[in-house]
Design a protein around this motif. Structure first.
Motif, short mmCIF file in Angstrom:
data_model
loop_
_atom_site.label_atom_id
_atom_site.label_comp_id
_atom_site.label_asym_id
_atom_site.label_seq_id
_atom_site.Cartn_x
_atom_site.Cartn_y
_atom_site.Cartn_z
N GLU A 284 0.82 -1.21 0.00
CA GLU A 284 0.00 0.00 0.00
C GLU A 284 0.86 1.26 0.00
O GLU A 284 0.51 2.25 -0.63
CB GLU A 284 -0.93 0.00 1.21
N ALA A 285 1.98 1.22 0.71
CA ALA A 285 2.86 2.39 0.77
C ALA A 285 3.43 2.74 -0.59
O ALA A 285 3.79 3.89 -0.86
CB ALA A 285 3.99 2.15 1.77
N ASP A 286 3.52 1.75 -1.48
CA ASP A 286 3.99 1.98 -2.85
C ASP A 286 2.83 2.23 -3.81
O ASP A 286 2.93 3.05 -4.72
CB ASP A 286 4.80 0.77 -3.34
N ARG A 287 1.72 1.53 -3.57
CA ARG A 287 0.59 1.59 -4.51
C ARG A 287 -0.12 2.94 -4.47
O ARG A 287 -0.46 3.50 -5.53
CB ARG A 287 -0.41 0.48 -4.19
N LEU A 288 -0.35 3.48 -3.29
CA LEU A 288 -1.16 4.69 -3.16
C LEU A 288 -0.52 5.91 -3.83
O LEU A 288 -1.19 6.60 -4.62
CB LEU A 288 -1.44 4.98 -1.69
N PRO A 289 0.76 6.23 -3.57
CA PRO A 289 1.35 7.37 -4.31
C PRO A 289 1.43 7.11 -5.80
O PRO A 289 1.30 8.05 -6.60
CB PRO A 289 2.74 7.53 -3.67
N LEU A 290 1.64 5.85 -6.21
CA LEU A 290 1.66 5.53 -7.64
C LEU A 290 0.30 5.78 -8.26
O LEU A 290 0.20 6.31 -9.38
CB LEU A 290 2.09 4.08 -7.85
N GLN A 291 -0.77 5.44 -7.53
CA GLN A 291 -2.11 5.66 -8.07
C GLN A 291 -2.41 7.13 -8.25
O GLN A 291 -2.98 7.56 -9.26
CB GLN A 291 -3.15 5.02 -7.14
N ASP A 292 -2.01 7.95 -7.26
CA ASP A 292 -2.19 9.40 -7.40
C ASP A 292 -1.39 9.91 -8.60
O ASP A 292 -1.90 10.72 -9.40
CB ASP A 292 -1.73 10.09 -6.12
#
Length: 661
Positions: free
Chosen positions: A431-439
C-alpha cells in the motif's frame, strides 16, 4: 616508574585518543545515515576502504580544531552538530528530491521556502525549531567549559591540516575520486558523504580559465568556417512551421513498473502517438527534481557538465548573462517566442532567466487570468497551461515558437486512496507503494488528455506545426527507485515528436541526450543556425566529442564567445509578461468599496493607489475590489505578485480621471 609516567601521560593526553576514536565514530554514523543500514556501512568499509579513510581524515581534520582551542567540549559539540545537521539534511533532501545535498543548494533557499509546506506540517517545523533552540542553549552552556592548550597541540594541528590538504590535492589531481556528474546520488554513495559535500564546494573556489590562443581552438574555428561555406541553406518554407515544445513534469511510462496493474493505460494518447511518430529516450542530467537543469540543456544545447556541481543555471548564470538559445534562433527567423508555465513566475528566477534566453513573451501563472487559489505546485492545473498554448497560437500573426512547462504531475503524491480515481492500481505492490503511484498515474492520465486535446487542435489547424513532448526527469517514487520494481536507467526519460505536416528527414543522435534534443529538432525543420547546433552536428560521432563540447561551452558561458562567430549574439530581450496587456477600463466607488473593471486580472493582482499597495479581492478576471476611504487619488495601478509577494512583470498604471465613472 615507567608505568606511572604512562598513566600520567594518558591522564594528561586523553583527548588525543578520544579525538581519533570520536572522528571514526562520527564518520561511521554519517555513512550510516546515508546508506540507511549498519550492515551497509561495514560492507562499505570493507569494499571501499580507501574512500572511507579519506572521509575519516576529513572529519578528523575538522575536529582537530579542538586541539587549538580552550573550549574543547563546545567545539566538539558544535562540529558534531554541523556534521549531523548536514547528514540529516542530505538524507531528507535525497528522500524527497531524489538528488543529494550540495553546496549549490545554498542558492535555492528561496525555492525551498516555497515548497517546505508540501513536505512538512507546521507541527514538524515548530518541533524542529524548538530542538535547534535547545541545542543552541546547550552549546551556550558548554561554551563556559575550558581546557588547556599545549604547544604540541599546535604542531599536531598544523601537521594534520597540512597532510589533509596535501592528500586531497593528490586525490583531486589524479582523479581518484572524480564526481559522477551524471549521477550525483551514486557519486555520494560511492565516495562517502564528507568527501562529496566538501567536493561540491571546491568548484566555487576556482575560476574558469579559457585558452583562446591554443592550436585546438583555431583548428575548431577553421573547421566550423569550412562547414559554414558548404552547408545547405536554412529552410525557406513559404509557410514556416510552428514549433511547440512541451516539457512534461516527471513523465514516464508507468507500464515499466513491475508488480503494478492498471485499470486502463494512463498514457494511452502518448503511447498511440509513438506508433506513428519519432520517439525514444533522452539521457537527462537529473532525477526526481531539478527541472530547470533539463530545461536549460534543451533550450541552449549546452550540457550541465559545463556548470558547477548541482548549480542551477537560472539562479546564477542566467540571472545576469545572456546565452544563445532556441529562442534566439527563432527570433532571428521572424518567430514570436513565448514561454509558458502554470506556476509562480519567479520560481528558479525564471522571470530573470527567460529574458536572458531571448524570449519575447513570458506567461507564468500570475499572468494567466483567473482565480488560482493557494499556490501548491502539486495541485496545479495543466489544462490551464494547454489553454494558453492554444491561445498563443490563435493570437499570433507570426510563426510561433512556444515552450510550455507543465507542473500538474509534480511531487509530492497522495498517500490516500482517491475515491474519484479514473485509473486504479492493483497488483503485488504494498500500500505504501501503490497509493502514491495511483495518485501519480491519475495525474498522468489528466495530462495525457491535454496532450490529446493539443494534438487534435493542431490536426485541425492549417498551419504546419511540430510538437515536441519530453520528460524533464523521472518521478521520485519508491517504485521507481527500487530496482526490484523498476530496472531501467533512472536518468532516461521518454520523448515524442509529432507533426501535422511532412518533416525534413533527419536521424536522431545516437544515445540522445537532452542537450542534443534541440539540435535534432532544428534538423527536422531544416534550420542550420546556432553555435551549439553546429557542434553537435559536426562532432557527435567523433572520438573527441566531449572534449570539443567542454571547450566550446566554456567559451560561450564564461569566455569571449568566439564560437558565436559574430552571429546570433545572445542579448537580453525586452520581455513582455502575459499574452495581452493588463487593462483598467473603469473604476466605481461604492461606499468604502472601490470596484476596478478591466481585463486579464488574476488572483495575484494587487491594486495600488498613488503607489500604496492595498489588500485586493479577486472577483473575476474583469473585476477587482479594494476597501479604501481615499477620494482624491491621482493614479491607480495593478501589479502582479508572485511567490514571496514579489512583483513581476510590467503591470498597468493609469490616471484615476481617465477611468473614473
Amino acid at each position: 616508574m615507567l608505568k606511572q609516567k604512562i598513566m600520567k601521560s594518558l591522564r594528561t593526553n586523553w583527548y588525543y585518543s578520544v579525538w581519533v576514536i570520536y572522528s571514526f565514530f562520527l564518520t561511521f554514523i554519517m555513512q550510516w545515515i546515508q546508506l540507511k543500514s549498519i550492515t551497509s556501512v561495514f560492507q562499505y568499509i570493507h569494499e571501499s576502504t580507501f574512500y572511507f579513510i579519506v572521509n575519516f581524515f576529513i572529519v578528523l581534520t575538522s575536529l582537530s580544531v579542538i586541539l587549538v582551542t580552550k573550549r574543547k567540549v563546545f567545539m566538539v559539540s558544535l562540529i558534531t552538530f554541523l556534521w549531523g545537521f548536514l547528514s540529516l539534511a542530505n538524507a531528507i533532501v535525497t528522500h524527497f528530491r531524489g538528488t543529494p545535498l550540495m553546496f549549490s543548494d545554498v542558492f535555492l533557499i528561496k525555492e525551498a521556502t516555497k515548497l517546505i509546506n508540501l513536505y512538512f506540517t507546521p507541527t514538524m517545523i515548530t518541533g524542529f525549531c524548538v530542538v535547534v533552540v535547545i541545542l543552541f542553549l546547550i552549546l551556550g552552556f558548554l561554551f563556559k567549559v575550558k581546557s588547556v592548550v599545549k604547544r604540541i597541540d599546535y604542531v599536531i594541528f598544523g601537521v594534520i591540516c597540512s597532510c589533509s590538504v596535501l592528500g586531497l590535492s593528490i586525490v583531486e589531481k589524479n582523479n581518484w575520486m572524480e564526481p559522477m556528474k551524471s549521477n550525483d546520488t551514486k557519486s555520494y554513495e560511492t565516495y562517502g558523504f564528507a568527501y562529496s559535500i566538501l567536493n561540491s564546494i571546491y568548484p566555487y573556489l576556482t575560476s574558469e580559465e579559457i585558452a583562446y590562443d591554443s592550436e585546438e581552438v583555431t583548428e575548431l574555428l577553421d573547421s566550423l568556417s569550412i562547414h559554414e561555406s558548404t552547408s545547405r541553406v536554412s529552410s525557406d518554407e513559404e509557410t514556416p512551421y510552428n514549433l511547440i515544445v512541451v516539457q512534461l513534469e516527471s513523465f514516464m511510462d508507468p507500464l515499466l513498473i513491475e508488480g503494478a496493474l492498471y485499470s486502463e493505460d494512463p498514457i494511452a494518447t502518448f503511447r498511440a502517438l509513438t506508433e506513428i511518430s519519432p520517439h525514444g529516450y533522452l539521457t537527462v542530467p537529473t532525477f526526481g527534481a531539478g527541472t530547470v537543469m533539463t530545461e536549460f540543456e534543451v533550450l541552449t544545447s549546452i550540457s550541465m557538465s559545463a556548470l558547477k556541481p548541482g548549480e542551477i543555471p537560472y539562479d546564477a548564470l542566467l540571472c545576469t548573462t545572456p546565452v544563445q538559445s532556441l529562442a534566439t534562433i527563432f527570433n532571428s527567423l521572424g518567430y514570436q517566442t513565448t514561454f509558458l508555465h502554470n506556476y509562480e513566475g519567479n520560481f528558479y528566477n525564471r522571470h530573470l532567466a527567460i529574458r536572458n534566453l531571448g524570449f519575447d513573451v513570458y506567461v507564468p501563472l500570475e499572468y494567466m487570468a483567473g482565480n488560482h487559489g493557494i499556490h501548491q505546485i502539486d495541485q496545479t492545473d495543466d489544462g490551464l497551461l494547454f489553454d494558453y498554448v492554444i491561445k498563443t497560437l490563435e493570437q499570433s500573426e507570426q510563426p510561433d515558437f512556444v515552450y510550455a512547462v507543465t507542473a500538474g504531475t509534480h511531487q509530492p503524491y497522495s498517500l490516500t486512496d482517491g475515491e474519484d480515481s479514473k485509473v486504479t492500481v492493483s497488483g503485488t505492490l504494498d500500500e505504501a507503494d501503490r497509493l502514491p503511484l495511483q495518485d501519480y498515474v491519475n495525474r498522468m492520465y489528466n495530462l495525457d488528455q491535454q496532450i490529446a486535446r493539443l494534438v487534435e487542435y493542431i490536426n485541425q489547424s492549417e498551419e504546419p506545426t511540430l510538437l515536441v513532448f519530453f520528460s524533464d526527469h523521472l518521478p521520485n517514487l519508491s517504485v521507481v527507485t527500487n530496482q526490484n520494481t523498476y530496472s531501467s536507467d533512472l536518468y532516461q526519460t521518454p520523448y515524442l515528436i509529432y507533426s501535422n505536416a511532412t518533416l525534413k528527414e533527419a536521424l536522431p543522435y545516437q544515445d540522445m541526450t537532452s542537450y542534443q534534443l534541440g539540435a535534432y529538432v532544428l534538423n527536422l525543420l531544416g534550420i542550420e543556425e546556432g553555435a551549439m547546433h553546429k557542434i553537435h552536428d559536426l562532432y557527435h560521432a567523433s572520438d573527441n566529442y566531449q572534449e570539443t563540447l567542454d571547450l566550446v561551452q566554456k567559451d560561450l558561458l564564461y569566455g569571449e564567445g568566439r564560437f558565436y562567430e559574430g552571429k546570433l549574439l545572445p542579448t537580453s530581450s525586452d520581455l513582455f509578461f502575459g499574452l495581452g496587456q493588463l487593462q483598467i477600463e473603469s473604476i466605481e466607488q461604492e461606499g468604502d468599496i472601490l470596484h476596478i473593471y478591466g481585463e486579464s486580472f488574476s488572483s495575484e493582482s494587487r491594486v495600488y493607489l498613488d503607489g500604496e499597495a492595498l489588500s485586493t479581492t479577486f472577483v473575476s478576471s474583469t473585476h477587482l475590489q479594494v476597501v479604501t476611504n481615499k477620494t482624491n487619488c491621482q493614479t491607480i495601478e495593478i501589479k502582479q505578485h508572485s511567490g514571496l509577494d514579489q512583483e513581476i512583470g510590467q503591470g498597468v498604471r493609469v490616471s484615476v480621471d481617465e477611468v473614473k465613472k
